[in-house]
Design a protein around this motif. Structure first.
Motif, PDB file in Angstrom:
ATOM      1  N   CYS A 178       0.834  -1.215   0.000  1.00 55.14           N
ATOM      2  CA  CYS A 178       0.000   0.000   0.000  1.00 55.14           C
ATOM      3  C   CYS A 178       0.865   1.260   0.000  1.00 55.14           C
ATOM      4  O   CYS A 178       0.682   2.159   0.818  1.00 55.14           O
ATOM      5  CB  CYS A 178      -0.966  -0.002   1.180  1.00 55.14           C
ATOM      6  N   PHE A 179       1.853   1.274  -0.862  1.00 54.30           N
ATOM      7  CA  PHE A 179       2.751   2.416  -1.065  1.00 54.30           C
ATOM      8  C   PHE A 179       3.658   2.714   0.125  1.00 54.30           C
ATOM      9  O   PHE A 179       4.278   3.764   0.191  1.00 54.30           O
ATOM     10  CB  PHE A 179       1.967   3.671  -1.452  1.00 54.30           C
ATOM     11  N   VAL A 180       3.752   1.788   1.074  1.00 57.92           N
ATOM     12  CA  VAL A 180       4.651   1.940   2.223  1.00 57.92           C
ATOM     13  C   VAL A 180       5.827   0.983   2.014  1.00 57.92           C
ATOM     14  O   VAL A 180       5.623  -0.225   1.915  1.00 57.92           O
ATOM     15  CB  VAL A 180       3.932   1.609   3.551  1.00 57.92           C
ATOM     16  N   PRO A 181       7.057   1.501   1.910  1.00 61.46           N
ATOM     17  CA  PRO A 181       8.196   0.604   1.700  1.00 61.46           C
ATOM     18  C   PRO A 181       8.448  -0.290   2.913  1.00 61.46           C
ATOM     19  O   PRO A 181       8.491   0.178   4.043  1.00 61.46           O
ATOM     20  CB  PRO A 181       9.379   1.551   1.464  1.00 61.46           C
ATOM     21  N   LEU A 182       8.577  -1.599   2.658  1.00 63.08           N
ATOM     22  CA  LEU A 182       8.769  -2.556   3.737  1.00 63.08           C
ATOM     23  C   LEU A 182      10.154  -3.192   3.741  1.00 63.08           C
ATOM     24  O   LEU A 182      10.676  -3.512   4.795  1.00 63.08           O
ATOM     25  CB  LEU A 182       7.727  -3.685   3.633  1.00 63.08           C
ATOM     26  N   TYR A 183      10.735  -3.402   2.554  1.00 61.28           N
ATOM     27  CA  TYR A 183      11.911  -4.251   2.463  1.00 61.28           C
ATOM     28  C   TYR A 183      12.818  -3.743   1.349  1.00 61.28           C
ATOM     29  O   TYR A 183      12.359  -3.470   0.240  1.00 61.28           O
ATOM     30  CB  TYR A 183      11.435  -5.670   2.156  1.00 61.28           C
ATOM     31  N   PHE A 184      14.115  -3.596   1.650  1.00 59.80           N
ATOM     32  CA  PHE A 184      15.108  -3.194   0.674  1.00 59.80           C
ATOM     33  C   PHE A 184      16.201  -4.249   0.630  1.00 59.80           C
ATOM     34  O   PHE A 184      16.672  -4.691   1.679  1.00 59.80           O
ATOM     35  CB  PHE A 184      15.753  -1.858   1.052  1.00 59.80           C
ATOM     36  N   LYS A 185      16.599  -4.666  -0.559  1.00 59.07           N
ATOM     37  CA  LYS A 185      17.673  -5.636  -0.690  1.00 59.07           C
ATOM     38  C   LYS A 185      18.453  -5.344  -1.961  1.00 59.07           C
ATOM     39  O   LYS A 185      17.875  -5.061  -3.005  1.00 59.07           O
ATOM     40  CB  LYS A 185      17.125  -7.061  -0.741  1.00 59.07           C
ATOM     41  N   THR A 186      19.784  -5.417  -1.863  1.00 66.82           N
ATOM     42  CA  THR A 186      20.643  -5.212  -3.012  1.00 66.82           C
ATOM     43  C   THR A 186      21.238  -6.551  -3.436  1.00 66.82           C
ATOM     44  O   THR A 186      21.770  -7.283  -2.610  1.00 66.82           O
ATOM     45  CB  THR A 186      21.777  -4.224  -2.669  1.00 66.82           C
ATOM     46  N   LYS A 187      21.117  -6.859  -4.725  1.00 68.59           N
ATOM     47  CA  LYS A 187      21.613  -8.116  -5.280  1.00 68.59           C
ATOM     48  C   LYS A 187      22.559  -7.821  -6.428  1.00 68.59           C
ATOM     49  O   LYS A 187      22.477  -6.775  -7.061  1.00 68.59           O
ATOM     50  CB  LYS A 187      20.467  -8.964  -5.830  1.00 68.59           C
ATOM     51  N   ARG A 188      23.437  -8.766  -6.713  1.00 66.33           N
ATOM     52  CA  ARG A 188      24.309  -8.678  -7.878  1.00 66.33           C
ATOM     53  C   ARG A 188      23.875  -9.758  -8.867  1.00 66.33           C
ATOM     54  O   ARG A 188      23.816 -10.930  -8.541  1.00 66.33           O
ATOM     55  CB  ARG A 188      25.762  -8.876  -7.492  1.00 66.33           C
ATOM     56  N   LYS A 189      23.552  -9.343 -10.080  1.00 69.25           N
ATOM     57  CA  LYS A 189      23.126 -10.259 -11.130  1.00 69.25           C
ATOM     58  C   LYS A 189      24.093 -10.182 -12.297  1.00 69.25           C
ATOM     59  O   LYS A 189      24.623  -9.116 -12.600  1.00 69.25           O
ATOM     60  CB  LYS A 189      21.711  -9.908 -11.603  1.00 69.25           C
ATOM     61  N   LEU A 190      24.316 -11.324 -12.953  1.00 67.93           N
ATOM     62  CA  LEU A 190      25.240 -11.405 -14.081  1.00 67.93           C
ATOM     63  C   LEU A 190      24.461 -11.585 -15.378  1.00 67.93           C
ATOM     64  O   LEU A 190      23.587 -12.449 -15.466  1.00 67.93           O
ATOM     65  CB  LEU A 190      26.214 -12.566 -13.883  1.00 67.93           C
ATOM     66  N   TYR A 191      24.789 -10.763 -16.381  1.00 65.23           N
ATOM     67  CA  TYR A 191      24.145 -10.821 -17.686  1.00 65.23           C
ATOM     68  C   TYR A 191      25.199 -10.783 -18.785  1.00 65.23           C
ATOM     69  O   TYR A 191      26.273 -10.196 -18.623  1.00 65.23           O
ATOM     70  CB  TYR A 191      23.210  -9.625 -17.898  1.00 65.23           C
ATOM     71  N   CYS A 192      24.878 -11.398 -19.921  1.00 73.18           N
ATOM     72  CA  CYS A 192      25.737 -11.306 -21.099  1.00 73.18           C
ATOM     73  C   CYS A 192      25.400 -10.010 -21.826  1.00 73.18           C
ATOM     74  O   CYS A 192      24.233  -9.650 -21.954  1.00 73.18           O
ATOM     75  CB  CYS A 192      25.505 -12.509 -22.017  1.00 73.18           C
ATOM     76  N   SER A 193      26.415  -9.310 -22.328  1.00 77.41           N
ATOM     77  CA  SER A 193      26.176  -8.038 -22.999  1.00 77.41           C
ATOM     78  C   SER A 193      25.706  -8.217 -24.445  1.00 77.41           C
ATOM     79  O   SER A 193      25.128  -7.307 -25.013  1.00 77.41           O
ATOM     80  CB  SER A 193      27.441  -7.175 -22.970  1.00 77.41           C
ATOM     81  N   ILE A 194      25.907  -9.392 -25.033  1.00 76.76           N
ATOM     82  CA  ILE A 194      25.496  -9.618 -26.427  1.00 76.76           C
ATOM     83  C   ILE A 194      24.129 -10.300 -26.509  1.00 76.76           C
ATOM     84  O   ILE A 194      23.203  -9.798 -27.145  1.00 76.76           O
ATOM     85  CB  ILE A 194      26.553 -10.446 -27.183  1.00 76.76           C
ATOM     86  N   CYS A 195      23.965 -11.445 -25.852  1.00 76.57           N
ATOM     87  CA  CYS A 195      22.705 -12.203 -25.966  1.00 76.57           C
ATOM     88  C   CYS A 195      21.729 -11.893 -24.834  1.00 76.57           C
ATOM     89  O   CYS A 195      20.615 -12.417 -24.832  1.00 76.57           O
ATOM     90  CB  CYS A 195      22.987 -13.699 -26.051  1.00 76.57           C
ATOM     91  N   SER A 196      22.099 -11.077 -23.857  1.00 78.39           N
ATOM     92  CA  SER A 196      21.244 -10.620 -22.751  1.00 78.39           C
ATOM     93  C   SER A 196      20.683 -11.752 -21.897  1.00 78.39           C
ATOM     94  O   SER A 196      19.622 -11.617 -21.296  1.00 78.39           O
ATOM     95  CB  SER A 196      20.080  -9.765 -23.282  1.00 78.39           C
ATOM     96  N   ARG A 197      21.379 -12.876 -21.828  1.00 78.10           N
ATOM     97  CA  ARG A 197      20.934 -13.972 -20.965  1.00 78.10           C
ATOM     98  C   ARG A 197      21.373 -13.726 -19.541  1.00 78.10           C
ATOM     99  O   ARG A 197      22.432 -13.175 -19.295  1.00 78.10           O
ATOM    100  CB  ARG A 197      21.515 -15.294 -21.427  1.00 78.10           C
ATOM    101  N   ARG A 198      20.554 -14.175 -18.608  1.00 78.61           N
ATOM    102  CA  ARG A 198      20.914 -14.112 -17.187  1.00 78.61           C
ATOM    103  C   ARG A 198      21.807 -15.289 -16.907  1.00 78.61           C
ATOM    104  O   ARG A 198      21.462 -16.440 -17.192  1.00 78.61           O
ATOM    105  CB  ARG A 198      19.630 -14.200 -16.345  1.00 78.61           C
ATOM    106  N   LEU A 199      22.989 -15.058 -16.355  1.00 79.37           N
ATOM    107  CA  LEU A 199      23.963 -16.102 -16.062  1.00 79.37           C
ATOM    108  C   LEU A 199      23.985 -16.397 -14.570  1.00 79.37           C
ATOM    109  O   LEU A 199      23.912 -15.477 -13.742  1.00 79.37           O
ATOM    110  CB  LEU A 199      25.355 -15.688 -16.545  1.00 79.37           C
ATOM    111  N   VAL A 200      24.097 -17.674 -14.223  1.00 82.03           N
ATOM    112  CA  VAL A 200      24.113 -18.104 -12.827  1.00 82.03           C
ATOM    113  C   VAL A 200      25.490 -18.650 -12.518  1.00 82.03           C
ATOM    114  O   VAL A 200      25.938 -19.593 -13.164  1.00 82.03           O
ATOM    115  CB  VAL A 200      23.038 -19.187 -12.584  1.00 82.03           C
ATOM    116  N   PRO A 201      26.217 -18.073 -11.549  1.00 82.41           N
ATOM    117  CA  PRO A 201      27.547 -18.588 -11.200  1.00 82.41           C
ATOM    118  C   PRO A 201      27.438 -19.949 -10.508  1.00 82.41           C
ATOM    119  O   PRO A 201      26.481 -20.210  -9.785  1.00 82.41           O
ATOM    120  CB  PRO A 201      28.132 -17.539 -10.271  1.00 82.41           C
ATOM    121  N   LEU A 202      28.414 -20.799 -10.741  1.00 81.06           N
ATOM    122  CA  LEU A 202      28.401 -22.131 -10.124  1.00 81.06           C
ATOM    123  C   LEU A 202      28.997 -22.112  -8.758  1.00 81.06           C
ATOM    124  O   LEU A 202      29.860 -21.536  -8.346  1.00 81.06           O
ATOM    125  CB  LEU A 202      29.134 -23.123 -11.007  1.00 81.06           C
TER     126      LEU A 202
END
Length: 66
Positions: A42-66
């Motif tokens: 209801c427009f009240v901020p409850l939760y903030f989280k910062t994540k690091r995501k990996l993407y390819c710059s050519i094919c734009s796929r989301r990459l998952v580290p092993l």
């Protein structure tokens, strides 16, 4: 009586960096994105989280580290 719950998630890119390695699908350069997630109820901020995501710059796929 009707109850309506309004929940929303907003993602915003904070930073962008070049990551080491190459994409296993196309061989393109990998980028690391710092993404901040905001959950709101209801427009009240409850939760903030910062994540690091990996993407390819050519094919734009989301990459998952092993």
């Amino acid at each position: 009586m009707c109850l309506v719950f309004v929940c929303d998630e907003d993602e915003r890119v904070i930073g962008r960096q070049v990551a080491g390695g190459a994409c296993p699908y196309c061989g393109g350069m990998v980028q690391a994105l710092d993404v901040q997630s905001n959950w709101r109820f209801c427009f009240v901020p409850l939760y903030f989280k910062t994540k690091r995501k990996l993407y390819c710059s050519i094919c734009s796929r989301r990459l998952v580290p092993l």
